[in-house]
Design a protein around this motif. Structure first.
Motif, PDB file in Angstrom:
ATOM      1  N   MET A  16       0.853  -1.188   0.000  1.00 16.86           N
ATOM      2  CA  MET A  16       0.000   0.000   0.000  1.00 16.86           C
ATOM      3  C   MET A  16       0.887   1.235   0.000  1.00 16.86           C
ATOM      4  N   ARG A  17       0.306   2.356  -0.380  1.00 19.22           N
ATOM      5  CA  ARG A  17       1.050   3.611  -0.412  1.00 19.22           C
ATOM      6  C   ARG A  17       0.384   4.617   0.517  1.00 19.22           C
ATOM      7  N   ILE A  18       1.193   5.225   1.389  1.00 20.37           N
ATOM      8  CA  ILE A  18       0.698   6.225   2.333  1.00 20.37           C
ATOM      9  C   ILE A  18       1.323   7.562   1.967  1.00 20.37           C
ATOM     10  N   THR A  19       0.506   8.596   1.894  1.00 19.65           N
ATOM     11  CA  THR A  19       1.019   9.937   1.599  1.00 19.65           C
ATOM     12  C   THR A  19       0.754  10.841   2.796  1.00 19.65           C
ATOM     13  N   TYR A  20       1.828  11.432   3.320  1.00 17.41           N
ATOM     14  CA  TYR A  20       1.735  12.374   4.429  1.00 17.41           C
ATOM     15  C   TYR A  20       2.047  13.777   3.905  1.00 17.41           C
ATOM     16  N   TYR A  21       1.403  14.781   4.488  1.00 19.27           N
ATOM     17  CA  TYR A  21       1.741  16.179   4.201  1.00 19.27           C
ATOM     18  C   TYR A  21       2.218  16.798   5.512  1.00 19.27           C
ATOM     19  N   ILE A  22       3.457  17.250   5.525  1.00 18.32           N
ATOM     20  CA  ILE A  22       4.086  17.754   6.746  1.00 18.32           C
ATOM     21  C   ILE A  22       4.359  19.247   6.578  1.00 18.32           C
ATOM     22  N   LYS A  23       3.847  20.033   7.510  1.00 19.12           N
ATOM     23  CA  LYS A  23       4.051  21.480   7.455  1.00 19.12           C
ATOM     24  C   LYS A  23       4.873  21.930   8.659  1.00 19.12           C
ATOM     25  N   ASN A  80       7.671  -1.624  11.958  1.00 16.81           N
ATOM     26  CA  ASN A  80       8.309  -0.324  12.188  1.00 16.81           C
ATOM     27  C   ASN A  80       8.519   0.340  10.831  1.00 16.81           C
ATOM     28  N   LEU A  81       7.883   1.478  10.621  1.00 19.51           N
ATOM     29  CA  LEU A  81       7.966   2.190   9.338  1.00 19.51           C
ATOM     30  C   LEU A  81       8.660   3.546   9.505  1.00 19.51           C
ATOM     31  N   ASP A  82       9.559   3.652  10.499  1.00 21.78           N
ATOM     32  CA  ASP A  82      10.279   4.915  10.721  1.00 21.78           C
ATOM     33  C   ASP A  82      11.050   5.325   9.468  1.00 21.78           C
ATOM     34  N   HIS A  83      11.114   6.627   9.220  1.00 21.48           N
ATOM     35  CA  HIS A  83      11.855   7.107   8.054  1.00 21.48           C
ATOM     36  C   HIS A  83      12.017   8.619   8.123  1.00 21.48           C
ATOM     37  N   HIS A  84      12.974   9.135   7.358  1.00 21.82           N
ATOM     38  CA  HIS A  84      13.062  10.567   7.107  1.00 21.82           C
ATOM     39  C   HIS A  84      12.177  10.875   5.895  1.00 21.82           C
ATOM     40  N   PRO A  85      11.542  12.039   5.855  1.00 22.59           N
ATOM     41  CA  PRO A  85      10.648  12.356   4.733  1.00 22.59           C
ATOM     42  C   PRO A  85      11.350  12.330   3.381  1.00 22.59           C
ATOM     43  N   VAL A  86      10.560  12.034   2.357  1.00 22.96           N
ATOM     44  CA  VAL A  86      10.989  12.071   0.949  1.00 22.96           C
ATOM     45  C   VAL A  86      12.222  11.183   0.748  1.00 22.96           C
ATOM     46  N   GLY A  87      12.083   9.925   1.142  1.00 20.74           N
ATOM     47  CA  GLY A  87      13.161   8.970   0.908  1.00 20.74           C
ATOM     48  C   GLY A  87      14.455   9.322   1.608  1.00 20.74           C
ATOM     49  N   GLY A  88      14.368  10.025   2.715  1.00 20.62           N
ATOM     50  CA  GLY A  88      15.558  10.390   3.477  1.00 20.62           C
ATOM     51  C   GLY A  88      16.193  11.697   3.065  1.00 20.62           C
ATOM     52  N   LEU A  89      15.620  12.380   2.058  1.00 21.46           N
ATOM     53  CA  LEU A  89      16.248  13.598   1.524  1.00 21.46           C
ATOM     54  C   LEU A  89      15.922  14.849   2.339  1.00 21.46           C
ATOM     55  N   HIS A  90      14.854  14.798   3.152  1.00 15.33           N
ATOM     56  CA  HIS A  90      14.432  15.996   3.874  1.00 15.33           C
ATOM     57  C   HIS A  90      14.278  15.736   5.370  1.00 15.33           C
ATOM     58  N   PRO A  91      15.388  15.635   6.112  1.00 12.72           N
ATOM     59  CA  PRO A  91      15.260  15.579   7.568  1.00 12.72           C
ATOM     60  C   PRO A  91      14.501  16.806   8.070  1.00 12.72           C
ATOM     61  N   LEU A  92      13.735  16.675   9.135  1.00 11.10           N
ATOM     62  CA  LEU A  92      12.878  17.763   9.598  1.00 11.10           C
ATOM     63  C   LEU A  92      13.648  19.030   9.921  1.00 11.10           C
ATOM     64  N   GLN A 126       6.887  25.785   5.215  1.00 11.77           N
ATOM     65  CA  GLN A 126       7.149  24.835   4.127  1.00 11.77           C
ATOM     66  C   GLN A 126       6.323  23.566   4.322  1.00 11.77           C
ATOM     67  N   ILE A 127       5.747  23.089   3.219  1.00 14.38           N
ATOM     68  CA  ILE A 127       4.961  21.855   3.236  1.00 14.38           C
ATOM     69  C   ILE A 127       5.668  20.811   2.381  1.00 14.38           C
ATOM     70  N   VAL A 128       5.848  19.635   2.958  1.00  8.63           N
ATOM     71  CA  VAL A 128       6.531  18.543   2.258  1.00  8.63           C
ATOM     72  C   VAL A 128       5.541  17.400   2.037  1.00  8.63           C
ATOM     73  N   LYS A 129       5.512  16.899   0.818  1.00 14.75           N
ATOM     74  CA  LYS A 129       4.710  15.724   0.492  1.00 14.75           C
ATOM     75  C   LYS A 129       5.608  14.500   0.641  1.00 14.75           C
ATOM     76  N   ASP A 130       5.254  13.630   1.566  1.00 14.24           N
ATOM     77  CA  ASP A 130       6.080  12.467   1.909  1.00 14.24           C
ATOM     78  C   ASP A 130       5.314  11.194   1.566  1.00 14.24           C
ATOM     79  N   VAL A 131       5.772  10.477   0.557  1.00 16.62           N
ATOM     80  CA  VAL A 131       5.097   9.271   0.090  1.00 16.62           C
ATOM     81  C   VAL A 131       5.890   8.047   0.554  1.00 16.62           C
ATOM     82  N   GLN A 132       5.194   7.120   1.205  1.00 13.25           N
ATOM     83  CA  GLN A 132       5.834   5.901   1.698  1.00 13.25           C
ATOM     84  C   GLN A 132       5.097   4.680   1.161  1.00 13.25           C
TER      85      GLN A 132
END
Length: 388
Positions: free
Chosen positions: A1-8, A35-47, A54-60
């Motif tokens: 499945m695919r989960i999309t988060y929007y982080i502001k 355990n689905l821990d991760h950095h956003p955007v495939g690890g490219l955008h640490p918080l 800024q709003i980041v679209k994070d797809v997992q």
């Protein structure tokens, strides 16, 4: 499945907090938990890199293993730093469970009646063959010492999620003596770079080789050692799985030796490189759970990763043993490293060939002399002087 988060980001300084994500079914059932821990955007955008507003679209993308217990499961989200989860300020408007996690949603996972369970992937095994007496490894990153040459490479590493998608071409060799484990890693790379200069920088954000060691196989205390193409070192000792990072990285491994060599030009982004290599000498005396030296036949849990950050596209990783889940610290998915001392390996027994005379004693193999009539004019055959 695919989960999309929007982080502001609600502030300019997001601090070095990390996202945790849990997929959990029935409490206490380890087969109903991921355990689905991760950095956003495939690890490219640490918080900590996000700016206010800024709003980041994070797809997992998540693959549910076939052994996951069927039933209702929740997706839980939160932030953590060190050993602490951040408190949620908007409890009145946000659904929060008793463990202080944001409840994202619930899904239902259905099993397939009569379906055969998928066999667990076999964890890779590498061999560390002891250095012959008088041999030595010079830690300069070049892997050109005579002692390296007869040793076997691991297969090229694969994608960390266990898929068949291409991964950066990387492989390793291992050897040892009474004081050190020697690790040699070679990476194909047409653009080798790295701007970190200080020890214990966040080296995983650029290009790096990572080595994890759980020497006593207890799935608790372990080491993480990293080396960049510029030979910048990150070394950390974790007391338990992902224990306090600040404490872990404050430790420096005494006696650790590292070297890096670039086949090309480091940090020249407009040319074409061939690759780079790393050598590590890891002292047994500083490795938790290790004997000094290890016994012949000793087995360690180890894993290795490579991060490659090309000019175009996202950062990519390769794994010696794919963790499958989004966690390079998944101790139960580490591969194995076996220590072998060739001097203690018994030679393989070989049965001797039977002597020619003993073969001829067998009735079925005896030549029958004089039983045939030769055509007129043909000379008699000479008696052979040796058994063919």
């Amino acid at each position: 499945m695919r989960i999309t988060y929007y982080i502001k980001a609600l502030a300019d300084r997001m601090d070095d907090n990390k996202i945790f994500v849990h997929l959990q079914g029935k409490k206490g059932d380890r087969k109903a938990w991921m355990n689905l821990d991760h950095h956003p955007v495939g690890g490219l955008h640490p918080l900590r890199k996000l700016k206010k507003g800024q709003i980041v679209k994070d797809v997992q993308t998540v693959t549910i293993p076939p052994e996951f217990t069927p039933g209702r499961a929740g997706i839980y989200w939160g932030l953590w730093k060190g050993a602490h989860r951040l408190k949620i300020a908007s409890k009145g408007t946000t659904k929060v469970d008793k463990e202080g996690r944001v409840v994202i949603t619930h899904i239902r996972i259905d099993g397939v009646a009569g379906a055969k369970k998928k066999k667990k992937a076999k964890l890779p095994l590498a061999i560390a063959s002891k250095l012959p007496a008088g041999s030595a490894i010079v830690i300069d990153g070049k892997l050109d010492d005579a002692a390296w040459q007869p040793l076997k490479w691991t297969p090229y590493w694969t994608a960390p999620d266990g898929s068949k998608r291409p991964a950066p071409r990387t492989r390793a060799k291992f050897t040892w003596d009474d004081e050190y484990l020697y690790v040699g890693v070679h990476s194909l790379d047409d653009d080798v770079w790295g701007t970190f200069t200080d020890r214990d920088s966040n080296t995983w954000e650029q290009e790096v080789i990572e080595l994890f060691i759980d020497a006593n196989n207890n799935l608790k205390d372990y080491l993480e050692l990293q080396v960049t193409p510029a030979n910048v070192v990150f070394d950390a000792k974790f007391a338990t799985h992902r224990s306090d990072l600040k404490v872990a990285r404050a430790w420096n491994m005494a006696g650790l030796k590292t070297g890096a060599h670039v086949d090309g030009t480091l940090n020249a982004r407009d040319d074409v490189d061939t690759g780079w290599s790393v050598e590590m000498a890891v002292p047994f005396a500083e490795t938790p759970g290790s004997r000094t030296p290890p016994a012949h036949g000793a087995l360690w849990r180890v894993n290795l990763f490579r991060w490659d950050a090309p000019k175009a596209g996202r950062q990519k990783a390769a794994a010696f043993s794919p963790p499958i889940v989004g966690d390079f610290h998944a101790l139960n998915r580490f591969g194995r490293l076996r220590f072998v001392d060739p001097a203690k390996v018994a030679p393989t027994a070989v049965s001797p060939m039977p002597a020619p005379s003993s073969v001829l004693k067998k009735k079925s193999l005896k030549p029958k002399m004089g039983a045939a009539t030769l055509p007129a004019g043909q000379p008699a055959a000479q008696t052979p002087t040796s058994t063919p």
